[in-house]
Design an enzyme around this catalytic site. Structure first.
Site, short mmCIF file in Angstrom:
data_model
loop_
_atom_site.label_atom_id
_atom_site.label_comp_id
_atom_site.label_asym_id
_atom_site.label_seq_id
_atom_site.Cartn_x
_atom_site.Cartn_y
_atom_site.Cartn_z
N TYR A 52 0.82 -1.22 0.00
CA TYR A 52 0.00 0.00 0.00
C TYR A 52 0.85 1.27 0.00
O TYR A 52 0.45 2.29 -0.56
CB TYR A 52 -1.00 -0.02 1.16
CG TYR A 52 -2.11 -1.01 0.89
CD1 TYR A 52 -3.14 -0.70 0.01
CD2 TYR A 52 -2.07 -2.29 1.46
CE1 TYR A 52 -4.13 -1.61 -0.28
CE2 TYR A 52 -3.06 -3.21 1.17
CZ TYR A 52 -4.09 -2.88 0.30
OH TYR A 52 -5.07 -3.79 -0.01
N HIS A 105 -14.62 1.24 -0.72
CA HIS A 105 -13.49 0.37 -0.40
C HIS A 105 -12.38 1.11 0.35
O HIS A 105 -11.24 0.64 0.40
CB HIS A 105 -12.93 -0.27 -1.67
CG HIS A 105 -13.87 -1.28 -2.28
ND1 HIS A 105 -13.79 -1.71 -3.59
CD2 HIS A 105 -14.95 -1.92 -1.76
CE1 HIS A 105 -14.77 -2.57 -3.83
NE2 HIS A 105 -15.48 -2.72 -2.74
N CYS A 132 -0.04 6.42 16.08
CA CYS A 132 -1.31 7.07 15.77
C CYS A 132 -1.31 8.47 16.38
O CYS A 132 -1.02 8.62 17.56
CB CYS A 132 -2.45 6.23 16.36
SG CYS A 132 -4.05 7.07 16.39
N GLY A 171 -16.87 2.41 -15.80
CA GLY A 171 -15.60 1.72 -15.63
C GLY A 171 -15.62 0.56 -14.66
O GLY A 171 -14.65 0.32 -13.95
N SER A 173 -16.30 -3.64 -14.01
CA SER A 173 -16.34 -4.94 -14.69
C SER A 173 -17.68 -5.63 -14.50
O SER A 173 -18.03 -6.53 -15.23
CB SER A 173 -15.24 -5.84 -14.12
OG SER A 173 -15.55 -6.16 -12.76
N ASN A 197 -18.71 2.01 -20.22
CA ASN A 197 -17.57 1.13 -19.95
C ASN A 197 -16.79 0.90 -21.24
O ASN A 197 -17.33 1.02 -22.34
CB ASN A 197 -18.06 -0.21 -19.37
CG ASN A 197 -16.95 -0.98 -18.68
OD1 ASN A 197 -16.14 -0.40 -17.95
ND2 ASN A 197 -16.89 -2.29 -18.89
N LEU A 198 -15.52 0.54 -21.07
CA LEU A 198 -14.66 0.31 -22.22
C LEU A 198 -15.23 -0.78 -23.14
O LEU A 198 -15.15 -0.70 -24.36
CB LEU A 198 -13.26 -0.08 -21.73
CG LEU A 198 -12.14 -0.11 -22.78
CD1 LEU A 198 -12.00 1.26 -23.47
CD2 LEU A 198 -10.82 -0.50 -22.14
N ALA A 215 -13.67 6.05 -21.02
CA ALA A 215 -14.39 6.88 -20.04
C ALA A 215 -14.11 8.36 -20.27
O ALA A 215 -15.01 9.21 -20.12
CB ALA A 215 -13.99 6.47 -18.62
ZN LIG Z 1 -5.13 5.46 17.67
#
Ligand SMILES: [Zn+2]
Length: 234
Positions: A52, A105, A132, A171, A173, A197-198, A215
């Site tokens: 990530y 997400h 944090c 876009g 699937s 969509n494509l 798009a």
């Molecule tokens: Zn925290």
């Protein structure tokens, strides 16, 4: 007219957002499913963080495209009558100017603290286990929804789909649930449905209308068409 737009990987692909999958679908020899689960994070947090972290820093190298900008223009015209639900974890909608965006997400530029459940805007690496800012514990994880976790905002999305006059999928699937089921939900409540969509997707048969192409061309054209109609009707 209330509109719900669902965006997916296809809209960000044209900005050159890398998928971090090689020809075999692997990242550094790992299946993405192996670095995008709570179990992977428990077993090998630094591997998951590196995945990530790389995606987060790659985000700085790309820009929103004409499709993102067109949706921001549409929001300027419609205000609260437009909601963009996105499966993407990048911030390209926001950088184009959209404000009413629901990241089902999660977001690459957010960190979630497993100790205090706090969320904090995050644009640097997590692999070094920074504390944090809220509680000081070193339990920050990417604020993204992993395989096996429940997407964000599902209750709100259901309400918005029930109220929508028009549902537009851009876009996508049409193969990834629960998002792939939104078109059927919208249909049940009487919305008109449009796919941009494509190529034809798994979900194409569910849409009243489907337009296929890039798009960055389809979305600006659709937005201009809609705003033109709205003006002549008033
Ligand atoms: Zn925290």
């Amino acid at each position: 007219m209330k509109i719900v737009v669902l965006t997916g990987a296809g809209i960000s692909a044209e900005s050159g957002v890398p998928t971090f999958r090689d020809a075999d679908g692997l990242w550094e020899g790992h299946r993405v499913e192996e670095v995008a689960t709570p179990e992977a994070y428990d077993m090998a947090p630094s591997t998951v963080h590196r995945f990530y972290d790389a995606r987060r820093s790659a985000l700085l190298m790309v820009q929103p495209n004409a499709a993102h900008h067109a949706l921001a223009r549409l929001e300027e015209a419609l205000g609260d009558d437009l909601l963009v639900v996105t499966q993407n974890i990048d911030d390209l909608h926001e950088r184009a100017g959209s404000r009413r965006v629901l990241h089902m997400h999660g977001e690459l530029l957010s960190a979630l603290c497993r100790a205090c459940d706090g969320r904090v805007r995050w644009d640097s690496d997590l692999v070094d286990l920074p504390p944090c800012p809220g509680c000081g514990v070193t339990e920050l994880r990417p604020d993204v929804v992993w395989f096996g976790e429940i997407p964000y905002g599902m209750d709100r999305i259901s309400v918005e789909l029930a109220r929508a006059d028009l549902f537009v999928s851009i876009g996508n699937s049409g193969a990834v649930y629960p998002a792939a089921g939104f078109v059927q939900q919208a249909l049940r409540y009487g919305a008109r449905t449009l796919e941009l969509n494509l190529e034809p997707s798994d979900g194409t048969p569910w849409f009243h209308e489907a337009r296929h192409g890039r798009a960055s061309e389809l979305v600006p054209h659709w937005v201009e068409e809609l705003l033109g109609t709205a003006q002549s009707a008033s």
